[in-house]
Enzyme design. Structure first.
Site, PDB file in Angstrom:
ATOM      1  N   HIS A   1       0.806  -1.222   0.000  1.00 34.70           N
ATOM      2  CA  HIS A   1       0.000   0.000   0.000  1.00 34.70           C
ATOM      3  C   HIS A   1       0.841   1.276   0.000  1.00 34.70           C
ATOM      4  O   HIS A   1       0.311   2.362  -0.180  1.00 34.70           O
ATOM      5  CB  HIS A   1      -0.941   0.044   1.205  1.00 34.70           C
ATOM      6  CG  HIS A   1      -0.251   0.421   2.480  1.00 34.70           C
ATOM      7  ND1 HIS A   1       0.356  -0.503   3.284  1.00 34.70           N
ATOM      8  CD2 HIS A   1      -0.035   1.622   3.060  1.00 34.70           C
ATOM      9  CE1 HIS A   1       0.900   0.114   4.316  1.00 34.70           C
ATOM     10  NE2 HIS A   1       0.688   1.405   4.216  1.00 34.70           N
TER      11      HIS A   1
HETATM   12  C1  UD1 Z   1      -1.839   5.820   5.333  1.00 29.30           C
HETATM   13  C2  UD1 Z   1      -0.535   6.376   5.919  1.00 29.30           C
HETATM   14  C3  UD1 Z   1       0.493   5.247   5.984  1.00 29.30           C
HETATM   15  C4  UD1 Z   1      -0.058   4.045   6.735  1.00 29.30           C
HETATM   16  C5  UD1 Z   1      -1.353   3.606   6.071  1.00 29.30           C
HETATM   17  C6  UD1 Z   1      -1.978   2.424   6.795  1.00 29.30           C
HETATM   18  C7  UD1 Z   1      -0.137   8.727   5.433  1.00 29.30           C
HETATM   19  C8  UD1 Z   1       0.656   9.685   4.642  1.00 29.30           C
HETATM   20  N1  UD1 Z   1       0.016   7.438   5.107  1.00 29.30           N
HETATM   21  O1  UD1 Z   1      -1.598   5.475   3.974  1.00 29.30           O
HETATM   22  O2  UD1 Z   1       1.628   5.719   6.671  1.00 29.30           O
HETATM   23  O3  UD1 Z   1       0.876   2.980   6.669  1.00 29.30           O
HETATM   24  O4  UD1 Z   1      -2.281   4.703   6.093  1.00 29.30           O
HETATM   25  O5  UD1 Z   1      -2.993   1.848   6.010  1.00 29.30           O
HETATM   26  O6  UD1 Z   1      -0.859   9.130   6.322  1.00 29.30           O
HETATM   27  N2  UD1 Z   1      -9.087   5.132   1.129  1.00 29.30           N
HETATM   28  C9  UD1 Z   1     -10.348   4.607   1.003  1.00 29.30           C
HETATM   29  N3  UD1 Z   1     -10.945   4.089   2.115  1.00 29.30           N
HETATM   30  C10 UD1 Z   1     -10.317   4.083   3.333  1.00 29.30           C
HETATM   31  C11 UD1 Z   1      -9.021   4.607   3.428  1.00 29.30           C
HETATM   32  C12 UD1 Z   1      -8.419   5.109   2.316  1.00 29.30           C
HETATM   33  O7  UD1 Z   1     -10.934   4.596  -0.066  1.00 29.30           O
HETATM   34  O8  UD1 Z   1     -10.918   3.621   4.305  1.00 29.30           O
HETATM   35  C13 UD1 Z   1      -8.441   5.717  -0.053  1.00 29.30           C
HETATM   36  C14 UD1 Z   1      -8.210   7.211   0.149  1.00 29.30           C
HETATM   37  O9  UD1 Z   1      -9.313   7.949  -0.209  1.00 29.30           O
HETATM   38  C15 UD1 Z   1      -7.003   7.441  -0.708  1.00 29.30           C
HETATM   39  C16 UD1 Z   1      -6.238   6.149  -0.612  1.00 29.30           C
HETATM   40  O10 UD1 Z   1      -7.158   5.168  -0.196  1.00 29.30           O
HETATM   41  O11 UD1 Z   1      -7.361   7.663  -2.044  1.00 29.30           O
HETATM   42  C17 UD1 Z   1      -5.082   6.238   0.314  1.00 29.30           C
HETATM   43  O12 UD1 Z   1      -5.471   6.594   1.633  1.00 29.30           O
HETATM   44  P1  UD1 Z   1      -4.564   7.575   2.544  1.00 29.30           P
HETATM   45  O13 UD1 Z   1      -5.192   7.719   3.864  1.00 29.30           O
HETATM   46  O14 UD1 Z   1      -4.241   8.785   1.769  1.00 29.30           O
HETATM   47  O15 UD1 Z   1      -3.181   6.847   2.715  1.00 29.30           O
HETATM   48  P2  UD1 Z   1      -2.783   5.326   2.920  1.00 29.30           P
HETATM   49  O16 UD1 Z   1      -2.221   4.825   1.676  1.00 29.30           O
HETATM   50  O17 UD1 Z   1      -3.871   4.512   3.549  1.00 29.30           O
END
Ligand code: UD1
Length: 357
Positions: free
Chosen positions: A207
């Site tokens: 991820h």
């Molecule tokens: C985040 C953290 C990372 C951690 C990870 C655990 C930051 C910069 N990164 O990364 O350090 O290891 O969480 O999982 O804070 N999304 C959904 N549904 C959800 C969650 C996310 O659709 O429940 C989508 C978001 O809208 C986004 C993408 O997934 O487009 C990434 O989510 P984001 O929270 O930006 O970062 P992670 O990759 O999860």
């Protein structure tokens, strides 16, 4: 004493559950107010952790998710400031290295509320990682820094942070794994897959932005997992970020791709596995807790003691290398694990330090 805990992303729910139990064990000495930023919001990225780990429901939910890093962090900062002005806590407790960590630490520091940072002092020395910026900033505005490893103490010292406010406690993830593994039974879907796969399976997760945001790296990693699954069972719980980035990718029939799993199912899969392939910090350590070899799909790690001790290997995103290292390393018996991450009482030590401060 009143503490505001700021959480938002999956690994923080696991860590906060350890502390919430430790606070509750002190009766009324500490009143905890939980703020969920909303960063992770899907039921299987958030609610399942609150339910399984009996983490108290958030007192405030900020509903901030998605957008660019600046946008997400800025919106959190604005909303957190309002909550902190209303709650007026003695401490703000933040975990790890996500955008929620940075927003919580910064909002508190600007209001001159003391910040306690759990999982402090880790460094990848790669400032291209958003997590590295978040953890450095959080450490530098914290009044209490709870460090999981001796190396983390050293890292902080090199940045001029040393003294009684740097408190080695061990790793709360180890506390969590010990406590919840004893309670964990697999869901029917996971149990059935493990039975059908015939044992010796591998657990894979991807991820991290450096892998998902680079199509060549992502294709190499997913390709390698597909190759490996031709000869041994591989389960890949797919993070929403990775699912989006993978676009039209269709996994080979041998690769078992599933929705993100809860913590208890993850522990059950790890415990019964032959090894792990991951770019997650948490999963690297959880592999170690269960004595499983781990291939780290990155070129560096914050958990250097795993690599130094021969428990994990850095393999980057090179398809051929991942496949050959999986054949050579995963499935090995690594013997009894040394106590790299404390004794499973990090949570209690954190509570004691907070009550003393
Ligand atoms: C985040 C953290 C990372 C951690 C990870 C655990 C930051 C910069 N990164 O990364 O350090 O290891 O969480 O999982 O804070 N999304 C959904 N549904 C959800 C969650 C996310 O659709 O429940 C989508 C978001 O809208 C986004 C993408 O997934 O487009 C990434 O989510 P984001 O929270 O930006 O970062 P992670 O990759 O999860």
């Amino acid at each position: 004493m009143k503490i505001v805990t700021v959480v938002g992303a999956r690994p923080q729910f696991v860590k906060a559950a350890v502390l919430s139990r430790a606070f509750a064990a002190r009766g009324g000495a500490i009143r905890e107010v939980i703020v969920h930023t909303g960063q992770h919001h899907d039921p299987n990225m958030s609610d399942v952790f609150f339910e399984e780990m009996r983490l108290p429901k958030p007192d405030h939910h900020l509903g901030v998710a998605g957008g660019s890093h600046g946008e997400m962090t800025g919106r959190m900062l604005e909303k957190l400031e309002r909550v902190l002005l209303e709650e007026r806590p003695d401490w703000v407790l933040v975990y790890g290295d996500t955008n929620s960590t940075l927003a919580g630490a910064l909002a508190a520091a600007k209001l001159q509320i003391r910040v306690a940072h759990v999982e402090s002092g880790l460094r990848s020395y790669n400032r291209a990682m958003p997590e590295e910026v978040n953890r450095v900033m959080a450490d530098h505005v914290s009044s209490l820094l709870f460090v999981p490893t001796p190396r983390a103490v050293e890292n902080l010292r090199e940045e001029g942070i040393a003294g009684d406010h740097v408190v080695p406690v061990g790793d709360v993830m180890f506390d969590a794994a010990r406590h919840y593994a004893a309670l964990a039974t697999p869901s029917p879907a996971v149990r059935d897959w493990m039975a059908a796969s015939g044992g010796g399976h591998l657990v894979a997760t991807v991820h991290r932005a450096e892998n998902t945001d680079d199509p060549a790296r992502l294709a190499a990693i997913l390709g390698a997992l597909g190759d490996i699954s031709a000869t041994r069972p591989v389960v890949l719980p797919l993070h929403p970020r990775t699912r989006k980035a993978a676009g039209a990718w269709s996994p080979p029939a041998t690769l078992h791709v599933v929705e993100p799993l809860g913590y208890l199912d993850t522990l059950c899969l790890l415990r019964a596995s032959a090894g792990v392939l991951t770019d997650s910090g948490g999963l690297q350590k959880e592999a170690f807790f269960f004595g499983k070899p781990c291939l780290v799909l990155r070129s560096e790690t914050e958990w250097v003691e795993l690599v130094d001790g021969g428990h994990a290997r850095l393999v980057g995103a090179d398809r051929a290398r991942i496949v050959s290292e999986a054949a050579a390393f995963l499935g090995r018996d690594l013997g009894e694990a040394p106590a790299l991450y404390g004794d499973g009482r990090a949570g209690e030590r954190i509570v004691e330090a907070l009550l003393r401060a």
